[in-house]
Design an enzyme around this catalytic site. Structure first.
Site, PDB file in Angstrom:
ATOM      1  N   ASP A   1      34.327  14.303  30.985  1.00  0.00           N
ATOM      2  CA  ASP A   1      34.343  14.316  32.449  1.00  0.00           C
ATOM      3  C   ASP A   1      35.463  13.430  32.979  1.00  0.00           C
ATOM      4  OD1 ASP A   1      33.236  14.685  35.164  1.00  0.00           O
ATOM      5  OD2 ASP A   1      32.645  12.595  34.965  1.00  0.00           O
TER       6      ASP A   1
ATOM      7  N   GLU B   1      32.753  20.120  29.432  1.00  0.00           N
ATOM      8  CA  GLU B   1      33.247  18.742  29.525  1.00  0.00           C
ATOM      9  C   GLU B   1      33.151  18.042  28.172  1.00  0.00           C
ATOM     10  OE1 GLU B   1      32.420  17.736  34.217  1.00  0.00           O
ATOM     11  OE2 GLU B   1      30.863  17.247  32.765  1.00  0.00           O
TER      12      GLU B   1
END
EC number: 3.1.26.3
Length: 222
Positions: free
Chosen positions: A45, A116
Site C-alpha cells: 500500500d 497491494e
C-alpha cells in the site's frame, strides 16, 4: 482448485527469485493465520502510494496540492485496486479457506488487498525501480484518464441540490472499518427526491466524493 501461480508470473512477465514471498502475497489469513499477506499488503500500500504520488507530481508540477490529493485518492483507493486486480484476473490465484473445495466467490476487498500485497512482494524481491515500472504499466491508462469532473463530484452535487431543491445533500456515515493504518469508510448520500447512494473510500472525504459521483451519474443518465 486455484490456477497455478506460475501462470500469473508469466501473465505479468514476472520471475520471482523468492517464490515463498510470491506465494505469501497470494495467501489470505483464512488459509494461513501466520504466513499470510497482511503485512506485505501494508508495505505494498505504501509503495503504491509513493509511486503514484511521484508520477502525479511529474505530470502536474504546477497543480494545487488539494487537486493532486484528490487525484491520488482516486487512483489508490480500493475500487481502483479491485478494478486493476480484476483485469489481471488476480482472484484466480488467491489462496483462501475453502474447506469443501467448492467454487467460491472471493470478496472484493480480499482481491484488492491481494494486489497491494503482490506489489509489496515485488518490491521486496525486485526493488523499487522494477516495482515502479510494474505499477505504472498497470495504472498508466487510469493515471491519464484521471478527470477533474469526478474529483469535484461533491461540489457539483451540492451546487445541483441547492439550485433544484434549495437544500444541501444529506450525507450519512454508514461504517468505519478496517485496521487503524488502513481504515475503510462507507458513506451514503441522497438528495430530496433520490434514494441513498452508497460508496467506500480510504477516508470519509474520499467516500463522500465517491458517493456523490454515483448520485450524479444516476441524475444525469435520466
Amino acid at each position: 482448485m486455484k490456477t497455478n501461480p506460475i501462470k500469473l508470473e508469466k501473465k505479468l512477465k514476472l520471475k520471482f527469485s523468492d517464490q515463498k514471498i510470491f506465494i505469501k502475497s497470494l495467501t489470505h489469513k483464512s488459509f494461513d493465520s501466520i504466513n499470510n499477506n497482511e503485512k506485505i499488503e501494508f508495505l505494498g500500500d505504501r509503495v503504491l502510494g509513493l509511486i503514484i504520488a511521484k508520477k502525479l507530481l511529474e505530470l502536474y508540477p504546477d497543480e494545487k496540492e488539494g487537486v493532486l490529493d484528490k487525484k491520488f485518492a482516486s487512483l489508490v483507493n480500493k475500487k481502483k485496486c479491485l478494478e486493476i486486480a480484476k483485469k489481471i484476473e488476480l482472484e484466480k490465484y488467491i489462496l483462501v479457506l475453502n474447506p469443501k473445495n467448492k467454487k467460491i466467490e472471493i470478496e472484493d476487498k480480499i482481491v484488492a488487498d491481494c494486489l497491494e500485497a503482490l506489489i509489496g512482494a515485488i518490491y521486496l524481491d525486485k526493488g523499487l525501480n522494477f516495482t515502479e515500472r510494474f505499477i505504472l504499466n498497470l495504472w498508466s491508462e487510469h493515471i491519464t484518464a484521471s478527470v477533474i469532473t469526478q474529483i469535484d463530484a461533491k461540489t457539483k452535487l451540492q451546487e445541483y441540490s441547492l439550485k433544484i431543491f434549495k437544500v444541501l445533500p444529506i450525507y450519512k456515515l454508514i461504517s468505519n472499518t478496517g485496521p487503524r493504518h488502513k481504515p475503510l469508510f462507507k458513506v451514503a448520500v441522497k438528495l430530496k427526491n433520490t434514494k441513498f447512494f452508497t460508496a467506500e473510500g480510504t477516508s470519509k472525504k474520499d467516500a463522500e466524493q465517491n458517493a456523490a459521483s454515483l448520485c450524479l451519474q444516476d441524475i444525469f443518465k435520466k
